[in-house]
Scaffold this motif. Structure first.
Motif, PDB file in Angstrom:
ATOM      1  N   GLY A  15       0.829  -1.209   0.000  1.00  0.00           N
ATOM      2  CA  GLY A  15       0.000   0.000   0.000  1.00  0.00           C
ATOM      3  C   GLY A  15       0.862   1.256   0.000  1.00  0.00           C
ATOM      4  O   GLY A  15       2.006   1.247  -0.465  1.00  0.00           O
ATOM      5  N   THR A  16       0.309   2.326   0.557  1.00  0.00           N
ATOM      6  CA  THR A  16       0.982   3.637   0.579  1.00  0.00           C
ATOM      7  C   THR A  16       2.429   3.519   1.051  1.00  0.00           C
ATOM      8  O   THR A  16       3.348   4.007   0.399  1.00  0.00           O
ATOM      9  CB  THR A  16       0.215   4.597   1.528  1.00  0.00           C
ATOM     10  OG1 THR A  16      -1.158   4.590   1.151  1.00  0.00           O
ATOM     11  CG2 THR A  16       0.766   6.006   1.480  1.00  0.00           C
ATOM     12  N   MET A  17       2.623   2.845   2.179  1.00  0.00           N
ATOM     13  CA  MET A  17       3.971   2.775   2.750  1.00  0.00           C
ATOM     14  C   MET A  17       4.821   1.713   2.064  1.00  0.00           C
ATOM     15  O   MET A  17       5.995   1.942   1.773  1.00  0.00           O
ATOM     16  CB  MET A  17       3.909   2.470   4.254  1.00  0.00           C
ATOM     17  CG  MET A  17       3.334   3.555   5.105  1.00  0.00           C
ATOM     18  SD  MET A  17       4.121   5.161   4.880  1.00  0.00           S
ATOM     19  CE  MET A  17       5.756   4.869   5.466  1.00  0.00           C
ATOM     20  N   ASP A  36       1.528  -8.759  -1.727  1.00  0.00           N
ATOM     21  CA  ASP A  36       0.218  -8.291  -1.275  1.00  0.00           C
ATOM     22  C   ASP A  36      -0.781  -9.404  -1.565  1.00  0.00           C
ATOM     23  O   ASP A  36      -0.445 -10.380  -2.241  1.00  0.00           O
ATOM     24  CB  ASP A  36      -0.186  -6.992  -1.980  1.00  0.00           C
ATOM     25  CG  ASP A  36      -1.133  -6.143  -1.134  1.00  0.00           C
ATOM     26  OD1 ASP A  36      -0.792  -5.011  -0.751  1.00  0.00           O
ATOM     27  OD2 ASP A  36      -2.260  -6.630  -0.843  1.00  0.00           O
ATOM     28  N   GLU A  96      -3.182  -1.091  10.056  1.00  0.00           N
ATOM     29  CA  GLU A  96      -2.890  -0.961  11.496  1.00  0.00           C
ATOM     30  C   GLU A  96      -3.908  -1.729  12.349  1.00  0.00           C
ATOM     31  O   GLU A  96      -4.712  -1.133  13.064  1.00  0.00           O
ATOM     32  CB  GLU A  96      -2.878   0.539  11.836  1.00  0.00           C
ATOM     33  CG  GLU A  96      -2.352   0.906  13.202  1.00  0.00           C
ATOM     34  CD  GLU A  96      -0.840   0.797  13.311  1.00  0.00           C
ATOM     35  OE1 GLU A  96      -0.190   0.305  12.383  1.00  0.00           O
ATOM     36  OE2 GLU A  96      -0.328   1.205  14.354  1.00  0.00           O
ATOM     37  N   LYS A 101      -1.749  -7.929  11.905  1.00  0.00           N
ATOM     38  CA  LYS A 101      -0.282  -7.892  11.900  1.00  0.00           C
ATOM     39  C   LYS A 101       0.290  -9.176  12.507  1.00  0.00           C
ATOM     40  O   LYS A 101       1.238  -9.752  11.985  1.00  0.00           O
ATOM     41  CB  LYS A 101       0.229  -6.649  12.643  1.00  0.00           C
ATOM     42  CG  LYS A 101       0.058  -5.359  11.830  1.00  0.00           C
ATOM     43  CD  LYS A 101       0.682  -4.173  12.526  1.00  0.00           C
ATOM     44  CE  LYS A 101       0.419  -2.846  11.822  1.00  0.00           C
ATOM     45  NZ  LYS A 101       1.078  -2.681  10.549  1.00  0.00           N
ATOM     46  N   ASN A 121       6.297  -1.663  10.458  1.00  0.00           N
ATOM     47  CA  ASN A 121       6.179  -0.223  10.226  1.00  0.00           C
ATOM     48  C   ASN A 121       4.976   0.349  10.991  1.00  0.00           C
ATOM     49  O   ASN A 121       4.494   1.428  10.673  1.00  0.00           O
ATOM     50  CB  ASN A 121       6.015   0.015   8.713  1.00  0.00           C
ATOM     51  CG  ASN A 121       6.071   1.471   8.335  1.00  0.00           C
ATOM     52  OD1 ASN A 121       6.972   2.193   8.749  1.00  0.00           O
ATOM     53  ND2 ASN A 121       5.103   1.937   7.559  1.00  0.00           N
ATOM     54  N   SER A 123       2.295   2.233  13.158  1.00  0.00           N
ATOM     55  CA  SER A 123       2.314   3.630  13.600  1.00  0.00           C
ATOM     56  C   SER A 123       2.146   3.736  15.106  1.00  0.00           C
ATOM     57  O   SER A 123       2.734   4.619  15.736  1.00  0.00           O
ATOM     58  CB  SER A 123       1.161   4.408  12.948  1.00  0.00           C
ATOM     59  OG  SER A 123       1.257   4.385  11.566  1.00  0.00           O
ATOM     60  N   HIS A 144      10.249   2.244  11.504  1.00  0.00           N
ATOM     61  CA  HIS A 144       9.086   3.052  11.138  1.00  0.00           C
ATOM     62  C   HIS A 144       9.491   4.256  10.299  1.00  0.00           C
ATOM     63  O   HIS A 144      10.333   5.056  10.706  1.00  0.00           O
ATOM     64  CB  HIS A 144       8.384   3.506  12.430  1.00  0.00           C
ATOM     65  CG  HIS A 144       7.304   4.491  12.208  1.00  0.00           C
ATOM     66  ND1 HIS A 144       7.463   5.832  12.444  1.00  0.00           N
ATOM     67  CD2 HIS A 144       6.046   4.328  11.732  1.00  0.00           C
ATOM     68  CE1 HIS A 144       6.336   6.460  12.147  1.00  0.00           C
ATOM     69  NE2 HIS A 144       5.471   5.571  11.712  1.00  0.00           N
ATOM     70  N   LEU A 147       6.365   9.629   5.649  1.00  0.00           N
ATOM     71  CA  LEU A 147       6.057   9.963   4.247  1.00  0.00           C
ATOM     72  C   LEU A 147       6.495  11.379   3.880  1.00  0.00           C
ATOM     73  O   LEU A 147       6.335  12.260   4.719  1.00  0.00           O
ATOM     74  CB  LEU A 147       4.540   9.913   4.030  1.00  0.00           C
ATOM     75  CG  LEU A 147       3.884   8.559   3.833  1.00  0.00           C
ATOM     76  CD1 LEU A 147       2.370   8.773   3.653  1.00  0.00           C
ATOM     77  CD2 LEU A 147       4.434   7.847   2.621  1.00  0.00           C
ATOM     78  N   VAL A 240      -1.376  10.994   4.144  1.00  0.00           N
ATOM     79  CA  VAL A 240      -1.262   9.813   5.019  1.00  0.00           C
ATOM     80  C   VAL A 240      -2.352   8.793   4.663  1.00  0.00           C
ATOM     81  O   VAL A 240      -2.119   7.581   4.613  1.00  0.00           O
ATOM     82  CB  VAL A 240      -1.408  10.238   6.505  1.00  0.00           C
ATOM     83  CG1 VAL A 240      -1.653   9.048   7.408  1.00  0.00           C
ATOM     84  CG2 VAL A 240      -0.185  11.013   6.945  1.00  0.00           C
TER      85      VAL A 240
END
Ligand code: NAD
Length: 304
Positions: A15-17, A36, A96, A101, A121, A123, A144, A147, A240
């Protein structure tokens, strides 16, 4: 495991990260396997990595050759077994949710070589909440990122009480080798260093909007005008991902039961999530993309 033995990085969650971390690692010479659940997510991740890489070339931050060699070092697969093969370091970047996880770490613990270091990673969670899902708790640590990973190049390195010091040292040096400034925490702390400060600011910004004290644009305008920052809290939350911001707010609202305002803030964010307005990744969040009002000339002065 010494840092020199880290060659192949597996990213779980593209994803984003995951996308940005993948490119950052590949750009610094590491082989990257990106995993993924669905091929569609991996295709989208590939497109976004191409766009990021092209942007970096256009800005003169990297050359076209480096871009090409970095992209060639990234492979994508929806086959967990293939992704885990020969992994030296794992980066967990799934949503998250502690249960998810733990499940993902347990899954990869069974697939990766015993030598592999597992980083998360997360948050808001602590590595001690996740390590026991694996049979290698002493090789589990938080790494961690912030962005955009290549610009805001500070990475928190947070061991838990049982992490082997050699693992912490290897991850600190790995962070350096991928162009990050490592901040090694002396003890576990929810939210690390920058995020602990930043989330307090976000909480106040969301509270101001939720209570109708000022508009989203005016809250950002105030921050941008005084701090001379290119974005305000809401512009940054769009980057974010409002879903990520909601998950974090909701987590704390549940944990800190006495905070009625946090619950209201979570409800405020959830309305955006329910409408699919997640920020930059969906083209709409607090602002509309690719041409958000806050980035137009004259926004701070009130013309936007
Ligand atoms: N977005 C940020 O600014 C930011 C910054 C630092 C840390 N983080 C943290 O990084 C993590 C990832 O956040 P994100 O913003 O990239 O989330 P995201 O929702 O953009 O991406 C998560 C990815 O994980 C995939 N996924 C879900 N379940 C999976 C599974 N079982 N196996 C493999 N992949 C799976 C999803 O398909 C998705 O592609 C979270 O823990 C978040 O808190 C986010």
């Amino acid at each position: 495991m010494q840092v020199d033995e880290i060659r192949r990085v597996v990213i779980v969650g593209a994803g984003t990260m995951g996308q940005q971390i993948a490119f950052q690692c590949a750009g610094h010479g590491f082989e990257v396997a990106m995993y993924d659940l669905a091929t569609a997510a991996l295709e989208l991740a590939g497109e976004r990595i191409d766009t990021y890489a092209q942007g970096l070339v256009s800005d003169g931050a990297i050359g076209a050759e480096l871009k090409q060699s970095a992209l060639e070092r990234i492979s994508s697969t929806a086959d967990a077994d293939a992704a885990a093969t020969d992994a030296d370091l794992l980066v967990e970047a799934v949503p998250e949710d502690p249960k998810l996880k733990r499940r993902v770490l347990a899954q990869f613990d069974a697939l990766c070589p015993p030598r592999a270091i597992f980083t998360t990673n997360t948050s808001t969670l602590l590595p001690s909440q996740l390590a026991s899902a694996t049979k290698r708790p002493n090789r589990v640590i938080a790494l961690h990122f912030h962005l955009p990973v290549w610009v805001s190049n500070v990475a928190d390195v947070m061991p838990h009480g049982g992490t082997t010091p050699e693992v912490t040292e290897a991850v600190r040096e790995f962070a350096r080798r991928i162009g990050q400034v490592p901040i090694v925490l002396e003890r576990e702390h929810h939210g690390y260093v920058f995020n602990a400060i930043y989330s307090a600011m976000n909480r106040e910004a969301i509270t101001l909007a939720e209570r109708g004290v000022a508009s989203i644009e005016d809250i950002d305008r105030a921050w941008m005008g005084v701090a001379k920052a290119p974005t305000g809290p809401f512009g940054a939350l769009d980057l974010v991902g409002i879903d990520t911001a909601w998950t974090i707010t909701d987590y704390w609202a549940r944990k800190l039961l006495f905070s009625r305002q946090l619950r209201r803030n979570a409800t405020f964010l959830k309305a955006y999530v329910d409408r699919g307005e997640l920020g930059v990744k969906t083209g709409k969040g607090f602002y509309t993309y690719p041409d958000p009002a806050f980035a137009r000339p004259g926004f701070v002065e009130g013309a936007g």
